[in-house]
Enzyme design. Structure first.
Site, PDB file in Angstrom:
ATOM      1  N   HIS A 184       0.831  -1.209   0.000  1.00  0.00           N
ATOM      2  CA  HIS A 184       0.000   0.000   0.000  1.00  0.00           C
ATOM      3  C   HIS A 184       0.862   1.255   0.000  1.00  0.00           C
ATOM      4  O   HIS A 184       0.579   2.232  -0.692  1.00  0.00           O
ATOM      5  CB  HIS A 184      -0.908   0.020   1.233  1.00  0.00           C
ATOM      6  CG  HIS A 184      -2.185  -0.725   1.039  1.00  0.00           C
ATOM      7  ND1 HIS A 184      -2.883  -1.295   2.070  1.00  0.00           N
ATOM      8  CD2 HIS A 184      -2.909  -0.991  -0.072  1.00  0.00           C
ATOM      9  CE1 HIS A 184      -3.970  -1.882   1.609  1.00  0.00           C
ATOM     10  NE2 HIS A 184      -3.996  -1.719   0.310  1.00  0.00           N
ATOM     11  N   ARG A 286     -10.676  -0.335 -13.774  1.00  0.00           N
ATOM     12  CA  ARG A 286     -11.209  -1.327 -12.835  1.00  0.00           C
ATOM     13  C   ARG A 286     -12.672  -0.999 -12.559  1.00  0.00           C
ATOM     14  O   ARG A 286     -12.976   0.072 -12.027  1.00  0.00           O
ATOM     15  CB  ARG A 286     -10.409  -1.315 -11.531  1.00  0.00           C
ATOM     16  CG  ARG A 286      -8.895  -1.423 -11.711  1.00  0.00           C
ATOM     17  CD  ARG A 286      -8.202  -1.303 -10.351  1.00  0.00           C
ATOM     18  NE  ARG A 286      -6.764  -1.269 -10.451  1.00  0.00           N
ATOM     19  CZ  ARG A 286      -6.042  -0.159 -10.564  1.00  0.00           C
ATOM     20  NH1 ARG A 286      -6.651   1.018 -10.604  1.00  0.00           N
ATOM     21  NH2 ARG A 286      -4.719  -0.209 -10.649  1.00  0.00           N
ATOM     22  N   GLU A 411      -2.570 -13.319 -15.948  1.00  0.00           N
ATOM     23  CA  GLU A 411      -2.189 -13.127 -14.554  1.00  0.00           C
ATOM     24  C   GLU A 411      -1.750 -14.424 -13.883  1.00  0.00           C
ATOM     25  O   GLU A 411      -1.290 -14.392 -12.738  1.00  0.00           O
ATOM     26  CB  GLU A 411      -3.374 -12.550 -13.776  1.00  0.00           C
ATOM     27  CG  GLU A 411      -3.844 -11.201 -14.311  1.00  0.00           C
ATOM     28  CD  GLU A 411      -5.208 -10.827 -13.764  1.00  0.00           C
ATOM     29  OE1 GLU A 411      -5.243 -10.104 -12.753  1.00  0.00           O
ATOM     30  OE2 GLU A 411      -6.223 -11.263 -14.347  1.00  0.00           O
ATOM     31  N   ARG A 445       0.654 -11.774  -2.553  1.00  0.00           N
ATOM     32  CA  ARG A 445       1.136 -10.409  -2.759  1.00  0.00           C
ATOM     33  C   ARG A 445       0.665  -9.441  -1.678  1.00  0.00           C
ATOM     34  O   ARG A 445       1.112  -8.292  -1.640  1.00  0.00           O
ATOM     35  CB  ARG A 445       0.718  -9.887  -4.140  1.00  0.00           C
ATOM     36  CG  ARG A 445      -0.766  -9.657  -4.364  1.00  0.00           C
ATOM     37  CD  ARG A 445      -0.984  -9.345  -5.844  1.00  0.00           C
ATOM     38  NE  ARG A 445      -2.357  -9.084  -6.199  1.00  0.00           N
ATOM     39  CZ  ARG A 445      -2.882  -7.872  -6.329  1.00  0.00           C
ATOM     40  NH1 ARG A 445      -2.130  -6.812  -6.106  1.00  0.00           N
ATOM     41  NH2 ARG A 445      -4.137  -7.705  -6.683  1.00  0.00           N
ATOM     42  N   CYS A 482      -0.269  -3.896 -17.466  1.00  0.00           N
ATOM     43  CA  CYS A 482      -1.075  -2.996 -16.647  1.00  0.00           C
ATOM     44  C   CYS A 482      -0.839  -3.187 -15.152  1.00  0.00           C
ATOM     45  O   CYS A 482      -1.557  -2.620 -14.334  1.00  0.00           O
ATOM     46  CB  CYS A 482      -2.558  -3.153 -16.961  1.00  0.00           C
ATOM     47  SG  CYS A 482      -3.245  -4.768 -16.558  1.00  0.00           S
TER      48      CYS A 482
END
Length: 551
Positions: A184, A286, A411, A445, A482
């Site tokens: 974050h 998104r 992904e 992750r 992306c």
């Protein structure tokens, strides 16, 4: 002079005196309360509500990704289960401070054991608990220090509430001892263009007041710098500021090879800023923002309105929209409310949409209607595609609804390895490097204990990206990036060398990536990529690329 190494975010360089983040307040004692349980409950209820409102206010002020994180924290603060746990302890005669500390700690341990998205939220619980306890004690909440002058902030890590509202006139740079390139803190640092180095474990030795140089491009914090080193760092900072104010051009390599630079957006409100920063379109929109704030799926009309607003901001430009990516770190009760032991490997992405196909069909209807009402070049892609069959399912359905350009996100390793077959039917592929790294290295992750594995520079990840790039060339299909990797300027060059034809990132990263691409030809980009591929680790791949780039 000493050099401390970590992972740099962007290309910035800054210098100044250190100010360390205060350590968390000591845990409350387990002494019995001197007032009644009802009085303690009233105190706690007021404190929790005040903290939740403060977090919401900070989120509204910050906007963007920070707002989403802080609103989630506010919801956690007022979670009914936590309230029950606190009430149980108050009924046993505990103080409000201890009841909050103990209940939050118990809940935190449960979440940490779950891993994934919920495991990451465990760390946020610590911050909320600290804020509530500070409110009960009548003292200032833990937070960023204010030494009265500009400073380099050094911390173990930053809570989202602190990162969201950093005073950029005071905070010259940010150094954390924990976290990785997709934490974050790193994501918000990119969003706010803060010079930052994360995961610099040796930074625990930095002292308040000592002068340091924070070089994000090199991932190095220099202590006790000489006057010459300080001058060189300032000259670099001035040159970078001058380059950022230069006229914006389209993304391209030194030999003129076009590499469109696109924006990652989470809602239509970010479109204007993205355009102002030079985004040539949108590489990842998104759609989750429409779904996450509701107990039921939005209507076709609500979706169409949002998509139309987005597309209208990019007339004639490519806009890549990802259909709903729910599950794992974004659970939705109306899509899948079944408990899963490992949701990252469960019913998520295209799997979840197939299980609730009416939601996918409504989304495609709204996108097609928005496309018909605007002049943008709409591309639509499915998340978490793992097989050729899933590709064929999605592209056929999208085309049935009038979507002209239908593609997939790569992904998971299976889709990378099958990219030559997937791109026979899909119109394009877009690589989500965050999840691809997670699944390639089997490292959640969002779990801090394995953050060191979450590095897209790892040669195993780069090999998979090369597979997709080669498949794109063989099939004459575009391959975009992306994930957060595209925002790393040197890694962006490597990605182009591996076959990426466009790059999408947080808008604030566009200037650095644009400038770095202009320093290399396509042949040089391929050579730099080859050097990175030959390495055995993420760190050595980054080092090899740096050496190849300066030859």
């Amino acid at each position: 002079m000493t050099e401390l190494r970590g992972v740099g975010i962007g290309l910035g360089v800054a210098q100044g005196p250190v100010a360390r983040m205060a350590e968390p307040a000591p845990a409350p004692s387990d002494a019995p309360s001197e007032i009644s349980a009802d009085e303690e409950k009233a105190r706690v209820t007021d404190a929790v509500a005040a903290v939740a409102r403060e977090l919401e206010a900070r989120g509204a002020q910050a906007g963007g990704a920070a707002q989403e994180v802080l609103e989630a924290q506010a919801m956690m603060a007022e979670d009914p289960t936590l309230a029950d746990e606190i009430g149980t302890r108050l009924a046993q005669g505990k103080t409000g401070e201890f009841a909050v500390f103990d209940a939050f700690a118990s809940f935190r341990d449960q979440l940490a054991a779950m891993g994934g998205y919920l495991g990451e939220r465990a760390a946020d619980l610590d911050d909320v608990a600290q804020r509530v306890i500070a409110r009960l004690r009548g003292v200032a909440a833990p937070g960023v220090p204010d030494p009265g002058h500009p400073f380099v902030l050094v911390a173990k890590d930053l809570a989202p509430a602190d990162t969201a509202l950093l005073d950029l006139t005071k905070v010259l740079a940010l150094v954390t001892t924990e976290g990785g390139p997709t934490s974050h803190t790193a994501i918000l640092a990119r969003e706010k263009s803060i010079v930052a180095i994360v995961g610099a474990t040796s930074a625990t030795a930095l002292r308040d007041g000592e002068t340091v140089i924070v070089d994000a491009a090199a991932g190095v914090v220099t202590t006790d710098p000489t006057a010459d080193e300080l001058e060189r760092a300032q000259n670099r900072a001035d040159a970078r500021a001058s380059a950022a104010s230069a006229p914006i051009t389209d993304g391209a390599l030194a030999d003129g090879t076009s590499i469109p630079l696109l924006a990652n957006l989470g809602n239509p409100e970010g479109a204007a800023d993205a355009v102002a920063l030079g985004a040539e379109g949108v590489g990842l929109f998104r759609t989750e923002f429409l779904f996450l704030s509701s107990n039921q799926a939005p209507t076709v009309e609500q979706q169409r309105e949002a998509y139309t607003k987005l597309l209208a901001a990019f007339p004639g430009k490519k806009v890549v929209v990802r259909v709903l990516d729910a599950g794992a770190d974004k659970p939705l009760a109306f899509l899948n409310d079944a408990h899963e032991e490992n949701p990252a490997l469960g019913l998520r992405g295209i799997r979840a949409l197939r299980a609730s196909e009416d939601i996918l069909r409504e989304q495609l209807t709204a996108l097609a209607e928005a496309d018909a009402a605007t002049d943008a070049d709409l591309w639509v892609m499915a998340p978490m595609v793992a097989t050729v069959e899933e590709t064929n399912y999605f592209t056929a359905l999208a085309r049935d609804y009038g979507i002209k350009t239908a593609g997939v996100m790569v992904e998971v390793p299976s889709s990378a390895l099958l990219a030559d077959r997937i791109l026979v039917d899909a119109d394009f592929a877009s690589i989500g490097t965050n999840d691809l790294t997670q699944y390639t290295l089997a490292a959640d992750r969002l779990l801090g204990s394995v953050a060191s594995f979450q590095d897209p520079w790892h040669p195993a990840v780069l090999r998979l990206i090369r597979e997709v790039g080669d498949a794109g060339r063989a099939n004459g299909k575009p391959v975009g990036i992306c994930g957060e990797a595209a925002a790393d300027p040197l890694l962006a060059v490597v990605l182009v060398g591996l076959g990426a034809t466009s790059l999408s990132m947080a808008p604030t990263a566009l200037a650095d990536v644009r400038a770095t691409l202009l320093q290399h030809t396509i042949a040089e980009a391929r050579d730099i990529a080859t050097a990175a591929l030959a390495a055995n680790s993420a760190a050595s791949a980054r080092s090899a690329a740096q050496q190849a780039a300066t030859r």
